[in-house]
Design an enzyme around this catalytic site. Structure first.
Site, PDB file in Angstrom:
ATOM      1  N   GLY A 326      62.300  29.132   8.560  1.00  0.00           N
ATOM      2  CA  GLY A 326      63.620  29.570   9.006  1.00  0.00           C
ATOM      3  C   GLY A 326      64.471  29.958   7.803  1.00  0.00           C
ATOM      4  N   SER A 327      65.737  29.657   7.901  1.00  0.00           N
ATOM      5  CA  SER A 327      66.671  30.122   6.878  1.00  0.00           C
ATOM      6  C   SER A 327      66.498  29.445   5.532  1.00  0.00           C
ATOM      7  CB  SER A 327      68.111  29.924   7.363  1.00  0.00           C
ATOM      8  OG  SER A 327      68.300  30.653   8.557  1.00  0.00           O
ATOM      9  N   THR A 328      65.740  28.355   5.470  1.00  0.00           N
ATOM     10  CA  THR A 328      65.520  27.732   4.155  1.00  0.00           C
ATOM     11  C   THR A 328      64.731  28.678   3.247  1.00  0.00           C
ATOM     12  OG1 THR A 328      63.498  26.642   4.897  1.00  0.00           O
ATOM     13  CG2 THR A 328      65.530  25.390   5.092  1.00  0.00           C
ATOM     14  N   PHE A 329      64.183  29.752   3.844  1.00  0.00           N
ATOM     15  CA  PHE A 329      63.434  30.735   3.071  1.00  0.00           C
ATOM     16  C   PHE A 329      64.376  31.659   2.308  1.00  0.00           C
ATOM     17  CE2 PHE A 329      59.976  34.176   3.255  1.00  0.00           C
ATOM     18  CZ  PHE A 329      59.108  33.478   2.450  1.00  0.00           C
ATOM     19  N   LYS A 330      65.639  31.705   2.772  1.00  0.00           N
ATOM     20  CA  LYS A 330      66.571  32.722   2.269  1.00  0.00           C
ATOM     21  C   LYS A 330      66.873  32.600   0.770  1.00  0.00           C
ATOM     22  CE  LYS A 330      68.558  33.799   6.769  1.00  0.00           C
ATOM     23  NZ  LYS A 330      69.574  33.393   7.747  1.00  0.00           N
TER      24      LYS A 330
END
Lengths: 630, 380
Positions: A326-330
């Site tokens: 999810g957004s932890t990849f950003k």
């Protein structure tokens, strides 16, 4: 016809016959003498060896297994001596009568009998098998008084493995169990069969398995003279066993317990790493189980309960389960954008609330968009549109190339068994993964999903934590490790498990600083602000939500979906913001938004690690948390 | 010195008169050896074996007292008694270890086949004595039949070892009586060829399904085990393997008295009875074994000298046959223990534990002494 002989003739013929008989006897005795010579002189060495082989038996002395302690000396695995009641089936009159007879004055319940049967089937008939373990002194005394009635039954003092922390850190420590056929094969492959003579137990999982060679120790041997019945008559010489090495972990048991408590009864995983060394501070997988159940052979009911549970307590989620980040990849995407030159920190895009690609509209979480968004804001508010565009600009190959060095989609090499690879999607990966050309084709739209950590992306909490640590330690990728020292039992010498930087990623410090500033912003004013409100230290973080059930196009409402279909809640974090001492990744299965479940757990863990604060209760779920923030 | 026949010295002299000093010296050597070995192999049986020895020496002394000619007069009654007892065993005997050998006569259990070892040569010697000067094929045929009846009964028990010894005992008398070489040589050749072929084709013959005509299963096993003891190292071959290990590991001078590991750690089976030679070879080595061979050879030599000088045909035949019986015991036992002959239950003469065999053997020695005395009387 009757012949007549003179007596003298008879006598002389008799004498000749006596000579013949005498000669015959002499020849036979010469034959015997030459046989003696052959056996006793010519073949003496051979028969001497055979006699010695007959006489001398090597009895193994099983070494004590090394203990396992955490970084502060808290014991996680140890041995204790206890009496067992053992039966050698081949020496008893009748097995059933023997057991029934024993049951008259020693508690032997149905479970003991079942376990005995099970072990008996696996063992050789001349070996003794325990019918009861952990006898009380009183039971030992009662048996001793009756022992003449029970040939082939003996009380033995044996060492048992004990895991005093119970269900805590089970997935890290693992457990030992009785050696089975598969273990024997593995022992043979390692070429250490001799060292396992007499050993009944072997590491089955966790550190007990991965450090088996260190923990087991060296089997000693006692040379004894035995009689034809195999009974030892006297001791000739002995080589003592060498106790296995002790393990001292990087793990902090208090931190581990606080993290475990923080999860409450939620399923999930937490990995906390010391960024400067790669040492694991806490490694949580919930729910967990009591490893002591396995040591003496787990009962069928216990096994069924663990194996059939929908919560899968046996699964080591922290290193084996891969989830879309999810957004932890950003933050990692942002860094890739900077490193590739596709973005600069100050460069901003206009976010209308969606991104159109090939006739499909990729939605932002915030209807109407976040307005003008630069790199910092993109992380703080977790702006999807920014990363849709960035993904499109980098291309799938660009993303895969930039992400691989952080260890995404590859095993970290942690010193625990059973680590999963995860998936770093790329056209090459897809070709390998799928069969038909249709399936193997990479679609441009898939790249857009990958950009916000969805799609085929799947990483273990360990990979996320290790990438987090790499991001905040200046780009050093460590091989994460749970063991800090292997301590030799004889010399007390400590072998350090060296911090092992596998590689240094070429990143500019200012790029790292820009991304970290974004992450600090998350905990100050973004999605992490509620969880870290009032923290006396600065920290960086990033929430994430891994989609479990895709409701395309429509707004996702958690309450309407069954609990198991709720999204997984992610949070990655580090603290303090300058010179971080801890980097972590938290995943709560079906925990909803990252800020909702995972972030409050991270706060408790960091609070304890930096401040020594003990909440001693599950981290609260923040039902008002949002997926993105302004 | 008084001339009174009742003077103690005279009495003592009279008491020892029948004793042949050479034989008694050899016996002393053998008994001494037996004592030393029994103390090591089975000290708990030492007392009872000493009792056996005393009984046996008494029997020897009694036999030695009898004049040589009187000996032969016991032949027919003993022979008939033996045959009757063997028939009784067949009808009422006790079964032990799968064989019917023992007869319970109230006081003790006896093995009538043992009696035949002496009764047989005695009978044949008496028979040839009766026909002296008229010995032809008919006599040899009758002698063979006299031999065949008890041997048949013993084989039926079944007891291979004893039937072999009784056959041998009878054969020796017939041989010394002058059986033609033309009969002996072909039979010996057939024997050698058949033994040779058993050795050569042992693998095929020892297959489980192959039946050996005229032999019991356990007898077949004994032969097959001899051919290849390693086939069944824990079962039938164990005795031979362990005894050869004991003997071989003794080396030149042995491991020392009481220090035989094979003996004292119970690897050696039957160490006080049939396999006592292995104890000797293990603890006293080749030297000890050769000393025993020399003792036996001295016994045989003395026996043959007595036979050669015996006054009558009957005594000659008896002395020669008794001597050869000693030889047969010794050779078969040592051959079996060293693995060159099959395991047949034959004790090591004068050494192995057991009363019956010892009494029989000492009776034989007593007979030799009696015959020796007969010669002296004759000369006077």
């Amino acid at each position: 016809m009757i012949s007549f002989h003179a007596p003298e003739q008879d006598a002389s013929r008799f004498r000749r016959r006596v000579l013949v008989a005498g000669a015959f006897a002499l020849i036979c005795f010469a034959l015997l003498a030459s046989r003696f010579y052959y056996l006793q002189v010519v073949k003496f060495d051979y028969f001497h060896t055979r006699a010695e082989d007959n006489r001398i038996a090597l009895l193994p002395i099983v070494p004590n297994r090394g203990t396992i302690v955490d970084r502060k000396g808290v014991v996680l695995a140890r041995n204790y001596a206890a009496y067992t009641l053992e039966i050698t089936p081949s020496r008893t009159g009748g097995l059933e009568q023997t057991i029934d007879g024993l049951a008259e004055f020693i508690t032997i319940d149905a479970r003991d009998r079942r376990r005995f049967r099970k072990i008996l089937e696996e063992s050789r008939s001349f070996e003794s098998v325990a019918i009861r373990t952990r006898l009380s002194d009183e039971e030992v005394a009662r048996f001793t008084a009756q022992r003449y009635r029970f040939p082939g039954v003996e009380v033995q003092a044996r060492l048992f493995r004990d895991y005093p922390q119970g269900a805590s850190a089970t997935h890290v420590v693992g457990y030992i169990g009785r050696i089975n056929d598969r273990d024997i094969e593995r022992i043979e492959e390692r070429g250490v069969t001799a060292n396992y003579r007499g050993s009944d137990y072997i590491g089955k999982s966790g550190l007990e398995l991965s450090y088996e060679a260190e923990l087991h120790g060296t089997t000693g041997f006692e040379q004894v003279e035995v009689n034809a019945g195999g009974r030892a008559v006297r001791r000739l010489s002995s080589t003592p066993a060498v106790t296995g090495s002790d393990l001292e972990l990087t793990l902090d048991m208090e931190l581990q317990k606080i993290a475990e408590t923080a999860f409450g009864d939620r399923r999930g995983a937490l990995v906390a790493i010391e960024p400067s060394t790669g040492g694991i501070l806490a490694l949580v997988s919930t729910p967990t189980f009591d490893p002591n159940l396995f040591v003496e052979g787990i009962s069928t009911q216990d096994w069924k309960a663990l194996n059939d549970s929908p919560d899968h307590p046996l699964l080591h989620r922290a290193i084996y389960s891969a989830y879309p980040p999810g957004s932890t990849f950003k933050p990692f995407m942002a860094l890739a954008g900077l490193t590739s030159g596709k973005r600069t920190p100050g460069q901003a895009i206009a976010d209308p609330g969606y991104f159109n690609f090939a006739g499909h509209r990729f939605m932002d979480d915030k209807i109407g968009g976040h307005g003008m968004v630069d790199l910092h804001k993109s992380i703080v508010v977790s702006c999807n549109t920014y990363y849709y565009q960035l993904a499109n600009d980098l291309g799938i190959e660009g993303i895969a190339t930039a992400m691989a060095p952080f260890g995404f989609g590859a095993r970290t090499g942690i010193d625990l068994p059973g680590e999963a690879e995860g998936v770093l999607p790329s056209p090459a990966w897809k070709r390998k993964r799928f069969r038909t050309p249709e399936q193997q084709r990479w679609y441009g739209g898939e790249t857009i999903s990958v950009g916000i950590g969805q799609g085929y992306n799947a990483y273990t909490p360990l990979q996320m934590a290790n990438a987090m640590a790499t991001l905040v330690n200046g780009g050093k990728v460590f091989r994460p490790h749970v063991v800090r020292h292997v301590i030799d039992s004889r010399s007390g010498e400590k072998r350090v498990i060296e911090p092992d930087p596998i590689r240094q990623i070429a990143v500019k410090p200012e790029h790292l600083a820009a991304v970290r500033a974004g992450m600090v912003g998350v905990n100050k004013s973004g999605t992490g602000r509620r969880a870290f409100a009032g923290a006396p230290y600065d920290s960086g973080g990033k929430t994430g939500t891994a989609q479990v059930y895709s409701l395309k196009g429509s707004k996702y409402v958690a309450g309407q979906v069954r609990e198991r279909l709720r999204d997984h809640s992610w949070f990655i974090a580090y603290a303090p913001a300058e010179n971080p001492k801890i980097a972590l990744a938290v995943l709560v299965e079906n925990g909803g938004f990252g800020a909702q479940s995972a972030a409050p757990i991270a706060r408790q863990v960091i609070d304890y690690h930096l401040l020594g604060k003990r909440p001693n209760e599950p981290a609260p779920e923040d039902v008002e948390a949002e997926e993105s923030a302004e | 010195m008084s001339d009174s026949p009742f003077h103690p010295l005279r009495l003592l002299q009279a008491f020892f008169r029948p004793i042949d000093p050479i034989l008694i010296l050899i016996m002393a050597g053998l008994f001494g050896y037996a004592f030393v070995l029994m103390s090591s192999a089975s000290p708990e049986r030492l007392d009872s074996q000493l009792t056996h020895m005393m009984v046996a020496v008494a029997v020897m002394w009694c036999a030695a007292w009898l004049p040589g000619q009187r000996l032969l007069s016991f032949a027919v009654p003993l022979y008939l008694l033996g045959v009757v007892l063997l028939v009784a065993v067949e009808l009422f005997g006790e079964v032990s270890k799968g064989a019917q050998r023992w007869l319970d006569i109230g006081v003790t259990r006896i093995q009538p086949s043992e009696l035949m070892k002496i009764a047989m040569p005695l009978m044949l010697a008496w028979f040839f004595q009766q026909r002296e000067g008229r010995i032809g094929w008919r006599e040899f045929l009758i002698a063979t039949m006299l031999l065949a009846v008890p041997v048949g009964l013993i084989v039926k028990q079944p007891d291979l070892g004893t039937s072999l010894l009784v056959t041998a005992a009878g054969f020796y008398v017939i041989f010394f009586a002058g059986l033609s070489w033309r009969l002996i040589v072909p039979v010996a050749l057939v024997g050698i060829v058949s033994i040779g072929s058993i050795v050569a084709f042992g693998d095929t013959l020892c297959q489980p399904g192959v039946d050996w005509v005229g032999m019991r299963e356990y007898q077949k096993h004994r032969v097959c085990t001899l051919l290849d003891p390693t086939q069944d190292p824990l079962g039938k071959g164990f005795h031979i393997i362990q005894s050869t290990i004991a003997i071989g590991s003794g080396g030149l001078s042995g491991k020392g008295w009481m220090d035989g590991t094979q003996t004292h750690l119970s690897f050696l089976p039957e160490r006080h009875t049939d396999f006592i030679f292995a104890v000797l070879a293990e603890e006293f080595g080749l030297v000890g074994a050769l000393v025993l061979l020399v003792l036996y050879l001295a016994l045989f030599a003395r026996g043959f000298v007595i036979a050669a000088h015996a006054p009558t045909l009957g005594m000659r035949l008896l002395a020669g046959a008794v001597t050869m019986i000693f030889f047969t015991y010794a050779f078969v036992n040592m051959g079996m223990v060293t693995g060159i002959l099959p395991v047949v239950g034959v004790p090591l003469p004068f050494i192995s534990y057991g009363g019956t065999a010892l009494v029989t053997l000492c009776l034989g020695v007593g007979i030799l002494m009696s015959i020796q005395r007969g010669k002296l009387v004759n000369k006077h």
